[in-house]
Design an enzyme around this catalytic site. Structure first.
Site, PDB file in Angstrom:
ATOM      1  CE  LYS A   1      -3.642   4.949  -1.724  1.00  0.00           C
ATOM      2  NZ  LYS A   1      -4.699   5.509  -2.584  1.00  0.00           N
TER       3      LYS A   1
ATOM      4  CE1 TYR B   1      -3.993   2.115   0.599  1.00  0.00           C
ATOM      5  CE2 TYR B   1      -2.656   3.178   2.284  1.00  0.00           C
ATOM      6  CZ  TYR B   1      -3.787   3.150   1.488  1.00  0.00           C
ATOM      7  OH  TYR B   1      -4.705   4.175   1.578  1.00  0.00           O
TER       8      TYR B   1
HETATM    9  P1  NAI Z   1     -13.425   2.314   0.771  1.00  0.00           P
HETATM   10  O1  NAI Z   1     -12.915   0.922   0.805  1.00  0.00           O
HETATM   11  O2  NAI Z   1     -14.529   2.705   1.672  1.00  0.00           O
HETATM   12  O3  NAI Z   1     -13.849   2.692  -0.733  1.00  0.00           O
HETATM   13  C1  NAI Z   1     -13.068   2.354  -1.845  1.00  0.00           C
HETATM   14  C2  NAI Z   1     -13.966   2.154  -3.048  1.00  0.00           C
HETATM   15  O4  NAI Z   1     -13.141   1.768  -4.156  1.00  0.00           O
HETATM   16  C3  NAI Z   1     -14.999   1.038  -2.846  1.00  0.00           C
HETATM   17  O5  NAI Z   1     -16.289   1.483  -3.242  1.00  0.00           O
HETATM   18  C4  NAI Z   1     -14.480  -0.085  -3.720  1.00  0.00           C
HETATM   19  O6  NAI Z   1     -15.513  -0.932  -4.247  1.00  0.00           O
HETATM   20  C5  NAI Z   1     -13.779   0.701  -4.825  1.00  0.00           C
HETATM   21  N1  NAI Z   1     -12.810  -0.136  -5.528  1.00  0.00           N
HETATM   22  C6  NAI Z   1     -11.905  -1.006  -4.977  1.00  0.00           C
HETATM   23  N2  NAI Z   1     -11.237  -1.630  -5.942  1.00  0.00           N
HETATM   24  C7  NAI Z   1     -11.693  -1.152  -7.132  1.00  0.00           C
HETATM   25  C8  NAI Z   1     -11.385  -1.416  -8.492  1.00  0.00           C
HETATM   26  N3  NAI Z   1     -10.456  -2.337  -8.836  1.00  0.00           N
HETATM   27  N4  NAI Z   1     -12.055  -0.746  -9.455  1.00  0.00           N
HETATM   28  C9  NAI Z   1     -13.009   0.157  -9.119  1.00  0.00           C
HETATM   29  N5  NAI Z   1     -13.356   0.443  -7.856  1.00  0.00           N
HETATM   30  C10 NAI Z   1     -12.692  -0.208  -6.870  1.00  0.00           C
HETATM   31  O7  NAI Z   1     -12.139   3.219   0.984  1.00  0.00           O
HETATM   32  P2  NAI Z   1     -11.992   4.780   1.401  1.00  0.00           P
HETATM   33  O8  NAI Z   1     -11.559   4.853   2.800  1.00  0.00           O
HETATM   34  O9  NAI Z   1     -13.174   5.551   0.952  1.00  0.00           O
HETATM   35  O10 NAI Z   1     -10.705   5.153   0.525  1.00  0.00           O
HETATM   36  C11 NAI Z   1     -10.758   5.901  -0.688  1.00  0.00           C
HETATM   37  C12 NAI Z   1      -9.344   6.271  -1.086  1.00  0.00           C
HETATM   38  O11 NAI Z   1      -8.724   7.022  -0.035  1.00  0.00           O
HETATM   39  C13 NAI Z   1      -8.429   5.076  -1.336  1.00  0.00           C
HETATM   40  O12 NAI Z   1      -7.568   5.358  -2.416  1.00  0.00           O
HETATM   41  C14 NAI Z   1      -7.631   4.977  -0.049  1.00  0.00           C
HETATM   42  O13 NAI Z   1      -6.395   4.355  -0.236  1.00  0.00           O
HETATM   43  C15 NAI Z   1      -7.487   6.441   0.305  1.00  0.00           C
HETATM   44  N6  NAI Z   1      -7.180   6.681   1.707  1.00  0.00           N
HETATM   45  C16 NAI Z   1      -8.067   6.353   2.693  1.00  0.00           C
HETATM   46  C17 NAI Z   1      -7.743   6.612   4.020  1.00  0.00           C
HETATM   47  C18 NAI Z   1      -8.665   6.306   5.142  1.00  0.00           C
HETATM   48  O14 NAI Z   1      -8.265   6.541   6.298  1.00  0.00           O
HETATM   49  N7  NAI Z   1      -9.868   5.806   4.908  1.00  0.00           N
HETATM   50  C19 NAI Z   1      -6.453   7.204   4.371  1.00  0.00           C
HETATM   51  C20 NAI Z   1      -5.615   7.518   3.269  1.00  0.00           C
HETATM   52  C21 NAI Z   1      -5.980   7.265   1.986  1.00  0.00           C
END
Ligand code: NAI
Length: 253
Positions: free
Chosen positions: A166, A162
């Site tokens: 990033k 991860y």
């Molecule tokens: P989440 O898991 O709630 O949402 C991620 C979404 O991406 C989901 O709807 C999932 O179905 C979709 N997804 C996953 N693989 C996919 C693919 N191959 N093709 C299309 N869609 C796909 O995650 P969250 O927390 O909303 O994270 C969103 C972004 O923010 C990510 O890039 C994550 O790495 C980043 N992030 C999140 C943090 C946190 O604390 N939640 C911290 C730092 C970064």
């Protein structure tokens, strides 16, 4: 609030979490919104919320790691909504484990979604963005915003795949800014800290407490905190900002 009326934004991984909030926030600013996730039907709730704000919405089922699906999605967005001005690469996954025990599959899966997915969408929207011109022929370009992470800057035990993905997203952001700047296409990253979402809900209380101890603002971030930073970068107030990483992490680093 930025005025995004007449603009079209495409947000990946927008069925839920940070992506869904970004899509709604850009709709509040007046943009028409295309969203995608692994299955189009997962996007229904987000689509309803966007339409309730009085703008157009379209949902697509796409695996961001698959080149042909990404290209078809970009084509579909242009057919349905006419153009793409704002691209938000948000879809991301984790498959945590110590690097000595990390399988090839877990490494590849995370790099393919988080880093390759960001590359594929950036490549696919570059040409349509170059064609965005005002009636007077002025190059309108576009704004690409990549969702990175605080751990892509500082590293994190148990997240070799991860953090590498990033960190790669941050380097890709800077290169994209350099390659496409002459066409008025800006590219920036937002690096969230610990944000309350499904991705972080699964962590143990011990891990959450350890994170909290490192956050000067003494709260976890809200999805809205990230969406606000993205909306600013998408709008004209950030017209002279490119190749940057905006940390939204409560002061963690
Ligand atoms: P989440 O898991 O709630 O949402 C991620 C979404 O991406 C989901 O709807 C999932 O179905 C979709 N997804 C996953 N693989 C996919 C693919 N191959 N093709 C299309 N869609 C796909 O995650 P969250 O927390 O909303 O994270 C969103 C972004 O923010 C990510 O890039 C994550 O790495 C980043 N992030 C999140 C943090 C946190 O604390 N939640 C911290 C730092 C970064």
């Amino acid at each position: 609030m930025a005025n995004l009326k007449g603009k079209v934004a495409l947000v990946t991984g927008a069925a839920r979490g940070i992506g869904a909030e970004i899509a709604k926030r850009l709709a509040e600013d007046g943009a028409d919104i295309a969203i995608c996730d692994l299955k189009a039907e997962w996007c229904e709730e987000t689509v309803k919320a966007i339409e309730a704000l009085g703008v157009k919405a379209a949902a697509f089922g796409v695996n961001v790691a698959v080149s042909a699906e990404v290209d078809a999605c970009v084509k579909g967005v242009i057919e349905k909504l006419g153009r793409i001005d704002i691209m938000v690469n948000n879809a991301g996954i984790t498959k945590d484990g110590l690097l000595m025990r990390m399988s090839d599959d877990d490494w590849d899966a995370v790099l393919n979604v988080n880093l390759k997915g960001t590359f594929l969408f950036t490549r696919a929207v570059a040409r349509p963005m170059m064609k965005n011109k005002s009636p007077e022929g002025e190059q309108l370009g576009g704004a690409i915003i990549n969702i990175a992470s605080v751990v892509g800057i500082m590293g994190n035990a148990g997240q070799a795949n991860y953090t590498a993905s990033k960190g790669g997203v941050i380097a890709l952001t800077k290169t994209t800014a350099k390659e496409l700047g002459s066409r008025n296409i800006r590219c920036n990253a937002v690096a969230p800290g610990f944000i309350q979402s499904k991705m972080t809900d699964v962590l143990s209380e011990d891990v959450k407490k350890a994170y909290m101890d490192t956050i000067p603002l003494k709260r976890f971030g809200k999805v809205r905190d990230i969406a606000n930073a993205v909306a600013w970068l998408a709008g004209d107030e950030a017209a002279y900002v490119t190749g940057q990483v905006i940390s939204v992490n409560g002061g963690m680093i």
